[in-house]
Scaffold this motif. Structure first.
Motif, PDB file in Angstrom:
ATOM      1  N   ARG A  38       1.063  -1.136  -0.030  1.00  0.00           N
ATOM      2  CA  ARG A  38       0.012   0.115  -0.112  1.00  0.00           C
ATOM      3  C   ARG A  38       0.773   1.231   0.015  1.00  0.00           C
ATOM      4  O   ARG A  38       1.957   1.159   0.222  1.00  0.00           O
ATOM      5  N   SER A  68       0.826   3.449   2.038  1.00  0.00           N
ATOM      6  CA  SER A  68       1.376   3.785   3.387  1.00  0.00           C
ATOM      7  C   SER A  68       2.527   2.964   3.792  1.00  0.00           C
ATOM      8  O   SER A  68       3.439   3.277   4.626  1.00  0.00           O
ATOM      9  N   ASP A 116      -9.781   2.091  -4.267  1.00  0.00           N
ATOM     10  CA  ASP A 116      -9.678   2.972  -3.077  1.00  0.00           C
ATOM     11  C   ASP A 116      -9.368   2.379  -1.648  1.00  0.00           C
ATOM     12  O   ASP A 116      -9.223   3.280  -0.944  1.00  0.00           O
ATOM     13  N   GLY A 117      -8.710   1.197  -1.933  1.00  0.00           N
ATOM     14  CA  GLY A 117      -8.101   0.545  -0.778  1.00  0.00           C
ATOM     15  C   GLY A 117      -8.778  -0.082   0.350  1.00  0.00           C
ATOM     16  O   GLY A 117      -8.337  -0.224   1.427  1.00  0.00           O
ATOM     17  N   ARG A 118     -10.010   0.009   0.108  1.00  0.00           N
ATOM     18  CA  ARG A 118     -11.102  -0.538   1.424  1.00  0.00           C
ATOM     19  C   ARG A 118     -11.390  -1.987   1.355  1.00  0.00           C
ATOM     20  O   ARG A 118     -11.904  -2.540   2.333  1.00  0.00           O
ATOM     21  N   ARG A 124      -4.001   3.200   4.129  1.00  0.00           N
ATOM     22  CA  ARG A 124      -3.643   3.612   2.983  1.00  0.00           C
ATOM     23  C   ARG A 124      -2.177   4.315   2.658  1.00  0.00           C
ATOM     24  O   ARG A 124      -2.094   4.438   1.492  1.00  0.00           O
TER      25      ARG A 124
END
Length: 374
Positions: free
Chosen positions: A295, A297, A342-344, A374
């Protein structure tokens, strides 16, 4: 679940997509997950942290979106498509492997499913390109990479990317190359530089070679498309560095991360320093390192082939912890982890499911939704 305790030395700092493992970080060790501990398994056998939910989206041999989902689901990736997204998945079976795709609407419901590649064999992992194609890799002797079109178009073989036992691919848009892993006990890490970025029909194939210590360099493979009786690519350059069972591959922030199942290591090739370092050295209980994704992050997510059937997070501050576990599937492996745009949502498969049979007809593809970093 067995308690995970391990320490592995790091010989260099490693960059994580905008986050940095500073020189002061001396080890990677088991610790508390940023999402908290895993709860009890749900109705589908998934143990998840609080605030996360899971569902089954497809089962091998059963109808989904208008097709029968393929056996032995393996490598996968997500692609944005209008207000929705697409998840693609390989099929790691002989002769009729190929790949399929599921199109999701904006609310997460399934709109349709369809084949994007047919007539290929043992399609294991692969990688997404910046131009929204999926590289599906054949894990067979003299295997090829096939470039497929999840958003629509014709799949094409890309033999210039080498004929060997392919595993995964990771695009590096910063240097305009693609890294390729090889699933052999003495496999190599390759780098394909297309003649024109975005066109994989021609280019140069290099192999990673050892210098001294962690230092490495790239040398050209003389014959990327060897015949049946010719010397295999991994044996053509004497200085080539070998890795035991190359598996997943992920590029971010100047670093190519790749796994080797034979020695249970997670490696990091630092493009700036020209070094290769094991960020997890296999001495602990992170078992069966396999597919890998990440990710922005800086978090990495490593799927297990066997082990506790978990997906583990490796954080930029050096903590490794499980974020998902499948109970009752010890005869399977986790494959194809990929995040929605969207990374969810996190998608992945259990290749053989609860049956554990080798044909992969019990494969299950899952979705986990929650507050992923994220």
């Amino acid at each position: 679940m067995r308690r995970r305790t391990f320490i592995t030395a790091m010989s260099a700092a490693v960059a994580f997509s905008g986050a940095v493992w500073h020189e002061a970080v001396a080890s990677v060790s088991a610790g508390a997950s940023p999402y908290g501990p895993l709860g009890a398994p749900d109705a589908n056998g998934m143990a998840l942290p609080s605030g996360f939910t899971g569902r089954v989206v497809a089962r091998s041999g059963r109808s989904v979106g208008g097709i029968l989902w393929h056996p032995a689901p393996d490598g996968g990736a997500c692609f944005a498509d209008g207000t929705g997204w697409i998840y693609v998945s390989n099929s790691e079976v002989p002769l009729v492997g190929g790949a399929s795709a599921i199109k999701f609407r904006a609310d997460g419901s399934i709109e349709r499913a369809y084949r994007i590649l047919s007539g290929t064999s043992v399609n294991c992992a692969g990688g997404a390109t910046p131009w929204n194609t999926w590289l599906s890799c054949e894990e067979i002797f003299r295997g090829r990479v096939h470039e497929t079109c999840p958003l629509g178009g014709t799949a094409r073989a890309r033999p210039a990317m080498g004929r060997f036992k392919h595993e995964a691919a990771a695009c590096d848009p910063d240097h305009r190359v693609i890294y390729l892993t090889e699933d052999e006990t003495d496999g190599c890490l390759y780098r394909f530089a297309p003649t024109t970025w975005g066109d994989l029909s021609s280019g140069r194939l290099d192999v990673l070679c050892a210098l001294s210590g962690d230092a490495v360099e790239w040398r050209q493979v003389p014959d990327p498309q060897p015949g049946i009786l010719s010397r295999q690519t991994r044996h053509q350059v004497s200085a080539a560095r070998h890795f035991n069972g190359g598996e997943g591959c992920h590029y971010a922030g100047g670093v190519c991360y790749f796994t080797a199942k034979g020695d249970r290591k997670v490696w990091a090739y630092d493009t700036a320093r020209q070094t290769v370092t094991a960020i997890y050295d296999g001495t602990g209980t992170l078992d069966g390192v396999d597919n890998i994704t990440g990710r922005p992050s800086g978090d990495l997510y490593v799927a297990e082939d066997g082990g506790n059937m978990e997906i583990n997070i490796i954080t930029p501050d050096g903590v490794v912890a499980p974020v998902m576990r499948l109970d009752g599937q010890s005869g399977s492996e986790i494959t194809g982890p990929a995040f929605s745009p969207d990374g969810r949502r996190l998608y992945f498969s259990s290749q053989r499911g609860t049956s554990g049979e080798s044909a992969g007809t019990g494969g299950i593809t899952y979705e986990v939704t929650g507050p992923f970093r994220r």
